[in-house]
Design a protein around this motif. Sequence first.
Motif, PDB file in Angstrom:
ATOM      1  N   HIS A 393       0.804  -1.221   0.000  1.00  0.00           N
ATOM      2  CA  HIS A 393       0.000   0.000   0.000  1.00  0.00           C
ATOM      3  C   HIS A 393       0.832   1.263   0.000  1.00  0.00           C
ATOM      4  N   ALA A 394       2.156   1.130   0.106  1.00  0.00           N
ATOM      5  CA  ALA A 394       3.010   2.318   0.118  1.00  0.00           C
ATOM      6  C   ALA A 394       2.908   3.092  -1.187  1.00  0.00           C
ATOM      7  N   GLN A 424      -8.776  -3.678   0.007  1.00  0.00           N
ATOM      8  CA  GLN A 424      -7.609  -3.315   0.811  1.00  0.00           C
ATOM      9  C   GLN A 424      -8.015  -2.941   2.235  1.00  0.00           C
ATOM     10  N   LYS A 425      -9.141  -2.222   2.339  1.00  0.00           N
ATOM     11  CA  LYS A 425      -9.617  -1.832   3.661  1.00  0.00           C
ATOM     12  C   LYS A 425      -9.922  -3.062   4.506  1.00  0.00           C
ATOM     13  N   GLU A 452      -8.036  -0.080  13.546  1.00  0.00           N
ATOM     14  CA  GLU A 452      -9.077  -0.866  12.867  1.00  0.00           C
ATOM     15  C   GLU A 452     -10.305  -0.017  12.589  1.00  0.00           C
ATOM     16  N   GLU A 453     -10.760   0.735  13.584  1.00  0.00           N
ATOM     17  CA  GLU A 453     -11.941   1.586  13.403  1.00  0.00           C
ATOM     18  C   GLU A 453     -11.684   2.686  12.379  1.00  0.00           C
ATOM     19  N   THR A 454     -10.479   3.224  12.379  1.00  0.00           N
ATOM     20  CA  THR A 454     -10.152   4.306  11.446  1.00  0.00           C
ATOM     21  C   THR A 454     -10.216   3.830  10.008  1.00  0.00           C
ATOM     22  N   VAL A 457     -13.795   3.276   8.869  1.00  0.00           N
ATOM     23  CA  VAL A 457     -14.600   4.477   8.624  1.00  0.00           C
ATOM     24  C   VAL A 457     -14.092   5.264   7.419  1.00  0.00           C
ATOM     25  N   ILE A 458     -12.770   5.449   7.309  1.00  0.00           N
ATOM     26  CA  ILE A 458     -12.224   6.320   6.262  1.00  0.00           C
ATOM     27  C   ILE A 458     -12.377   5.706   4.875  1.00  0.00           C
ATOM     28  N   GLY A 459     -12.322   4.377   4.778  1.00  0.00           N
ATOM     29  CA  GLY A 459     -12.479   3.739   3.457  1.00  0.00           C
ATOM     30  C   GLY A 459     -13.744   4.191   2.747  1.00  0.00           C
ATOM     31  N   PRO A 460     -14.940   4.005   3.330  1.00  0.00           N
ATOM     32  CA  PRO A 460     -16.174   4.474   2.678  1.00  0.00           C
ATOM     33  C   PRO A 460     -16.200   5.984   2.470  1.00  0.00           C
TER      34      PRO A 460
END
Length: 742
Positions: A393-394, A424-425, A452-454, A457-460
């Motif tokens: 993912h870099a 990936q998320k 994990e929570e971040t 949430v950020i993916g969507p």
Amino acid sequence: MASPPCGYSDSGLEIKTRSVEQTLIPLVSQITTLINHKDRPKKSERTSAAIQRVGQAVSVAVGRFVAVGEAIALENHELKDEMGHACFEARRAGDAISQLTDVGPARAPPSPSATVFSDRTGMVKAARLLLSSVTKVLVLADRIVIKQIVASRNKVLVTLDHLEHVSTFQEFVQIFSQFGNEMVDFAHLTGDRQNDLKDEKKKARMAAARAVLEKCTMMLLTASKTCLRHPDCESARINKDAVFQRMRCALEQVVDIVTEAHGCTGNILPASVYNAVKDYKTSVECLRDDLYASLPDSVGRQLEALVERTEDFTDSPYTGHEQRQAILGMCQLARQDARQLLHAWTQAQSVQAKETTEELEVAIAKSCQSVNELTRELHKAAVGRASELLRVHAEHSPLRALKAAGAEGNLEAVAQYSRTLTEQKEQLVENCRLLCHVSGTEPLEITCVHAEETFHVIGPQIISAAQTLALHPSSKIAKENLEVFCEAWESQLGDVALLLREINDVVEGKRGDKRAYLSLPRSGKHSANLKSAKPVKLDAEEQSGVAKAGLELRLLSSDVDAELEKWEEQEQRAVRHSQSVASMAYNMYLFTRGEGLLKTTLDLFHQAEVLSEEGLQLCSSLHVLCTQPLSEEKSALTSEVETLAALCQQLQAGARTPVQGKSATFQKVDSSVQTTRAVLTLILKLLPACNKRNTKSKSERSGLGSPQDWRPDAPTPVRDGDDFAVEPFEQHLSGLNLLESN
């Protein structure tokens, strides 16, 4: 009214109370020595002088404490009477102790009937009064801090509601400016609280909540502007609503932590392999002390619970076949060793052995070894998978593709790359869950859950931002909004890399070498336009411009580390704070070379701000050493500490000052490096003198407690390795935790 302690500006309730607490704590053992003292007909001049110095030190410290308490009372009228009464009682007790330890002029020869104390019962009463009044002041101060944080949170929530329902840009700019100021105040209060928390789990939860607020503040700005620009766009509305919801949850979590609310969901950690292994080994090793414990029930259940938690690894589609077989094989080996343990335990009971037999001892060792090997294999699987994901993912390929597809207005391509990002998320979320199993400490478990929570949430949110841009490809604000969410994703990947390092440090036994890094978050100057806060990297010319000063940082940080090795007491507050300052200065040196963990100017400014705060805490610790009445150097050293505090405040103010433009940013970088160099230079000058005073103080205390001068009629409780018996006072102070009381 008396002013706050010399050398410290009136920068808030937390700093006031913290500096006073650090002054009083070293005196607790001295007060205890006075109480435990038994009179003898004759006293040496040295003993009498030592007693008088202790009484004077107590009186001075109480005076400083009362000055701070009175300052707090003036700022908080609702507690003025209670605080004033507690301060009055503390001052009265301090004066009484000073009078009772006054042995008169040294030249006057003591009479045969003279005693060190004129009234030992009065000394006991004065010490008890001092403890109760100090406790009352600290509890009241803590109530004020909690009230300030809750009130600040309430103000932020009200303004957040207004922001959510604005309909014009003009109204939004006006309210967001107010919101930014309120968030700065909230960040200051919660940052000080986080630094003073003694519970590492609470500190980790606070750090996670404040990290969410820091990142969401920028997201809220661009998401709201996008929604105002495109009010009929459903994806823009979804994107904005998610940000507001997450900010409200983080605000509630902060208040739950400071008020110690029960039933907070943030307090509940998932069942982990780490905890299961710890429980299992504890039960197994307890057999050495209690041979007739109920082994089959407890140990059998705990082992099966441990094996069940390894299913997160073996059931994962991303776990390789060989690794899965290795984990299953080790689980089987652990069961086999448990059966042998049961057999050895049964044999020992059948012969009614009074102690563990050799066979049982071997079975206990093998059982612990097998679960340790299982833990290492799980750690290898989780960390190896995480490292692989970070390498893949870099390159941020899906993010770049989403930006390009959105800018072209290609909804079909956005949908395609959204599926890639979602995959990936899911991989990252699952891997964070695996890391939680092997993190090794509860604070790191909390950090894993936060990561994990971040990602979850950020993916969507990235996908909804990309959809908005695809629907409005010419919109600059939609493009900026997508960029902000992508940066948050990249930042979280960086945080996971740091998390991996910390987990490895725990496994390798290097946890004590951990140094403070950056801030979670640090308060910056918020305004309606935050483009000036965009992180940038130094180019080659700029790096060469600060290379010399950066090299000096490296040399100075090495010198500080070398000087600290000379201190006998490595757990001294001054030593720990100095180590942290030197470590962060070294990070800044690496930044000037384009290396290390600090990647952008914003990272550097954050690091400079945290370094300044650590420096201020160091000043507080050094101030305690310098004010001990031991030598004529006191005033000179105190002046140097005040200069160091001023430099740290200068560094802090410079790091928080917003700048615009490339030239101004470089000047701020250069100023931060130069000021940090001055801070390290002064620390290097102070450390040898303070070490000398600390050693001398320890020698004085040892002399004060020597049996030749202080032999009592009956033995007093003294801890191994301590000069004074502190048990009576620790009983009074147990449960009292500054800035952590209800």
